[in-house]
Design a protein around this motif. Structure first.
Motif, PDB file in Angstrom:
ATOM      1  N   ALA A  10       0.954  -1.727   0.184  1.00  0.00           N
ATOM      2  CA  ALA A  10       0.199   0.120   0.339  1.00  0.00           C
ATOM      3  C   ALA A  10       0.972   1.543  -0.014  1.00  0.00           C
ATOM      4  O   ALA A  10       1.970   1.156   0.213  1.00  0.00           O
ATOM      5  CB  ALA A  10      -1.244  -0.134   0.867  1.00  0.00           C
ATOM      6  N   SER A  16      -5.037   3.352   8.216  1.00  0.00           N
ATOM      7  CA  SER A  16      -5.204   2.836   8.543  1.00  0.00           C
ATOM      8  C   SER A  16      -6.351   3.253   8.383  1.00  0.00           C
ATOM      9  O   SER A  16      -8.018   2.772   8.334  1.00  0.00           O
ATOM     10  CB  SER A  16      -5.176   1.642   9.925  1.00  0.00           C
ATOM     11  OG  SER A  16      -3.928   1.441  10.512  1.00  0.00           O
ATOM     12  N   LEU A  19      -8.385   3.404   5.448  1.00  0.00           N
ATOM     13  CA  LEU A  19      -8.474   2.052   5.255  1.00  0.00           C
ATOM     14  C   LEU A  19     -10.028   2.284   5.357  1.00  0.00           C
ATOM     15  O   LEU A  19     -10.851   1.534   4.594  1.00  0.00           O
ATOM     16  CB  LEU A  19      -7.907   1.306   5.365  1.00  0.00           C
ATOM     17  CG  LEU A  19      -6.445   1.003   4.766  1.00  0.00           C
ATOM     18  CD1 LEU A  19      -5.337  -0.089   5.530  1.00  0.00           C
ATOM     19  CD2 LEU A  19      -6.901  -0.108   3.320  1.00  0.00           C
ATOM     20  N   TYR A  41      -4.540  -6.349   5.952  1.00  0.00           N
ATOM     21  CA  TYR A  41      -3.501  -5.212   6.093  1.00  0.00           C
ATOM     22  C   TYR A  41      -3.233  -5.049   7.463  1.00  0.00           C
ATOM     23  O   TYR A  41      -3.268  -5.373   8.496  1.00  0.00           O
ATOM     24  CB  TYR A  41      -4.391  -3.713   5.478  1.00  0.00           C
ATOM     25  CG  TYR A  41      -3.837  -2.418   5.982  1.00  0.00           C
ATOM     26  CD1 TYR A  41      -3.077  -2.166   4.764  1.00  0.00           C
ATOM     27  CD2 TYR A  41      -3.463  -2.281   7.222  1.00  0.00           C
ATOM     28  CE1 TYR A  41      -1.966  -0.855   4.811  1.00  0.00           C
ATOM     29  CE2 TYR A  41      -2.216  -0.718   7.636  1.00  0.00           C
ATOM     30  CZ  TYR A  41      -1.707  -0.864   6.403  1.00  0.00           C
ATOM     31  OH  TYR A  41      -0.483   0.554   6.000  1.00  0.00           O
ATOM     32  N   VAL A  46      -0.343  -5.742   2.459  1.00  0.00           N
ATOM     33  CA  VAL A  46      -2.163  -6.439   1.254  1.00  0.00           C
ATOM     34  C   VAL A  46      -1.612  -7.901   0.767  1.00  0.00           C
ATOM     35  O   VAL A  46      -1.165  -7.909   0.249  1.00  0.00           O
ATOM     36  CB  VAL A  46      -2.493  -5.158   0.476  1.00  0.00           C
ATOM     37  CG1 VAL A  46      -3.950  -5.546   0.316  1.00  0.00           C
ATOM     38  CG2 VAL A  46      -3.276  -3.577   1.651  1.00  0.00           C
ATOM     39  N   HIS A  70      -1.519   1.006  -5.106  1.00  0.00           N
ATOM     40  CA  HIS A  70      -1.414  -0.265  -4.431  1.00  0.00           C
ATOM     41  C   HIS A  70       0.414  -0.672  -5.656  1.00  0.00           C
ATOM     42  O   HIS A  70       0.335   0.361  -6.694  1.00  0.00           O
ATOM     43  CB  HIS A  70      -2.472  -1.659  -4.864  1.00  0.00           C
ATOM     44  CG  HIS A  70      -3.342  -1.936  -4.351  1.00  0.00           C
ATOM     45  ND1 HIS A  70      -4.036  -2.452  -3.691  1.00  0.00           N
ATOM     46  CD2 HIS A  70      -4.185  -0.875  -4.297  1.00  0.00           C
ATOM     47  CE1 HIS A  70      -4.468  -2.244  -2.737  1.00  0.00           C
ATOM     48  NE2 HIS A  70      -5.458  -1.676  -3.198  1.00  0.00           N
TER      49      HIS A  70
END
Length: 135
Positions: A10, A16, A19, A41, A46, A70
């Motif tokens: 990532a 976080s 996400l 994660y 990932v 990504h």
């Protein structure tokens, strides 16, 4: 039905918290395309398994692979499956404190709890390897 598992790194800007925000928007989109699976994660690493109709899985994977958040996207495993290993789309975090205190539907404890089962499918075994070797 297809099960596809990939790994990626990532972008460092993907926190976080970000996400968790994305999880809220991904769940209904995935449901509308009959996609389920799990994303794990940990510290920028990932691993995700996508399950569903082949065209939906392929379209979603292509979208993910083209997403600038990504890097180094690699398909680890792709197979036809008779049933889903992950009937609800969810996300697990490597450190519990990354999701602690946040009430978001779909956050799971997979990375903290052992579910080793010698009869588990290929995707689950790959996710177990990720959990056991993450740093």
């Amino acid at each position: 039905m297809i099960s596809l598992t990939y790994v990626s790194t990532a972008d460092p800007s993907l926190t976080s918290e970000h996400l968790l925000e994305l999880l809220r928007s991904w769940r209904p989109v995935n449901a509308s395309h009959d996609l389920t699976g799990m994303l794990l994660y940990s510290e920028g690493n990932v691993i995700q398994t996508l399950e569903g109709p082949e065209d939906s899985v392929d379209t979603m994977y292509d979208t993910i692979a083209a997403d600038g958040r990504h890097h180094g996207v690699i398909v680890l495993h792709r197979e036809e499956v008779a049933e889903r290993a992950f009937p609800d789309w969810s996300m697990g975090f490597g450190r519990y404190d990354q999701a602690a205190g946040i009430d978001v539907d779909g956050v799971n404890g997979f990375l903290r709890e052992s579910t080793e089962d010698p009869q588990s499918g290929s995707a689950l075994r790959l996710l177990e390897i990720f959990r056991s070797t993450m740093r």
